[in-house]
Design an enzyme around this catalytic site. Structure first.
Site, PDB file in Angstrom:
ATOM      1  N   ILE A 137       9.062  31.623 -60.587  1.00 30.52           N
ATOM      2  CA  ILE A 137       9.828  31.952 -59.399  1.00 30.52           C
ATOM      3  C   ILE A 137      11.173  31.240 -59.528  1.00 30.52           C
ATOM      4  CG2 ILE A 137       7.893  32.432 -57.854  1.00 30.52           C
ATOM      5  CD1 ILE A 137       8.026  29.649 -56.779  1.00 30.52           C
ATOM      6  N   ASP A 138      12.171  31.764 -58.849  1.00 26.93           N
ATOM      7  CA  ASP A 138      13.529  31.237 -58.987  1.00 26.93           C
ATOM      8  C   ASP A 138      13.609  29.784 -58.527  1.00 26.93           C
ATOM      9  OD1 ASP A 138      14.318  33.763 -59.811  1.00 26.93           O
ATOM     10  OD2 ASP A 138      14.904  34.388 -57.788  1.00 26.93           O
ATOM     11  N   LYS A 139      14.624  29.096 -59.023  1.00 28.78           N
ATOM     12  CA  LYS A 139      14.864  27.695 -58.654  1.00 28.78           C
ATOM     13  C   LYS A 139      14.838  27.492 -57.144  1.00 28.78           C
ATOM     14  CE  LYS A 139      18.500  24.183 -58.685  1.00 28.78           C
ATOM     15  NZ  LYS A 139      19.883  23.841 -59.107  1.00 28.78           N
ATOM     16  N   ARG A 237      14.927  40.001 -54.141  1.00 27.68           N
ATOM     17  CA  ARG A 237      16.320  39.779 -53.747  1.00 27.68           C
ATOM     18  C   ARG A 237      17.160  41.035 -53.953  1.00 27.68           C
ATOM     19  NH1 ARG A 237      17.668  34.422 -57.055  1.00 27.68           N
ATOM     20  NH2 ARG A 237      19.668  34.574 -55.929  1.00 27.68           N
TER      21      ARG A 237
END
Length: 302
Positions: A137-139, A237
């Site tokens: 998962i993204d930062k 997103r």
């Protein structure tokens, strides 16, 4: 990067792209070539193609060979929020602001550094910089991840990701009020043709499907549950932005002017479910919304 170009002649017509490149680059395995193609380091006629693409006469292939770096990832005593752990896997609740694995120029302070300190064994399928990492998962996305401690667990968990049988539910706060109670976005994703740090809806990209359900509406925002059928980079997103409802706080796909002081997008991986690779029993985990998320919702409700 080492840039190499090839023009296809009649002797290579109808050959698979990955087979052709594995013959051209002697000493490179087919899996290595497929990884290059998957990571979009191979371009055919200025477009991304899949490994099984059949070559045509005069096709122009451009290949970027990343320079090899000697990688040493050090264990670091970084606290972990562990939801579950056994000899096969570990389930982590990742906070916002933590990168999942090291990358060139960023080898410290990641989840992998913390895992190497905590765990004696992690699967080696993804190499030195991504040991045990089955999915990411993204930062600036918080929430649940499962990490494999051995190669057998890694393969079985990866299979569930590939056949879309793993349960993955996210909570997101979007800009604007979504009128529909639920819906789905089925749009292919690939690297943005001009801005390479971004993903975009691109014809010929990888299929990406996001299902969404409205949880709560506010004056100018909507709280939604997003269920991933596929798991592409930045999928939620980009898809919510496509609907005209980008995520609140998203510095890449969201509004330039933000009404809340945030460190990233309002997106939390709340639920993760999968078949345990050894016991073959279904396990499901949930995590509470992080404090920053709750604070924003409290303000909106007032």
């Amino acid at each position: 990067m080492n840039l190499k170009e090839f023009i296809i002649d009649e002797n290579s017509v109808n050959c698979r792209l990955d087979v052709y490149l594995s013959q051209v680059f002697e000493g490179k395995s087919r899996s290595y070539i497929q990884k290059l193609i998957e990571n979009e380091n191979v371009i055919v006629n200025d477009k991304n193609k899949k490994s099984n693409y059949k070559l045509k006469i005069y096709d122009k292939i451009t290949v970027n060979i990343p320079e090899l770096e000697e990688l040493v990832v050090q264990p670091e005593n970084i606290p972990l929020d562990i939801l579950y752990e056994d000899s096969d896997l570990i389930v982590i609740n990742k906070p916002q602001g933590i990168v999942v694995h090291p990358a060139p120029g960023n080898y410290t302070g990641t989840l992998v550094n913390a895992l190497l300190y905590h765990c004696k064994d992690l699967s080696g399928i993804n190499g030195v910089i991504r040991p045990g990492i089955v999915h990411r998962i993204d930062k600036d996305t918080s929430g649940i991840l499962v990490i494999a401690k051995n190669d057998n667990s890694h393969r079985k968990l990866a299979e569930q990701l590939k056949d879309h049988s793993m349960t993955r539910e996210y909570i997101a706060l979007t800009e604007g009020v979504i009128k529909e109670e639920s819906g789905a976005v089925d749009k292919p994703l690939a690297r943005h043709p001009r801005e390479r740090i971004k993903m975009a809806i691109v014809s010929g990209g990888k299929r990406a499907v996001t299902h969404y359900e409205v949880i709560e509406r506010f004056e100018r925002n909507t709280l939604v549950k997003c269920i991933l059928e596929t798991g592409r980079t930045h999928q939620i997103r980009v898809h919510m932005g496509y609907l005209g409802h980008p995520l609140v706080g998203d510095p890449v796909y969201g509004y330039k002017k933000q009404k809340f002081r945030l460190n990233g997008q309002m997106l939390h991986a709340k639920k993760l479910g999968f078949i345990h690779p050894s016991t073959e029993k279904y396990l499901e985990f949930e995590s509470e919304l992080p404090e920053y998320f709750v604070e924003v919702l409290t303000k909106l409700r007032k």
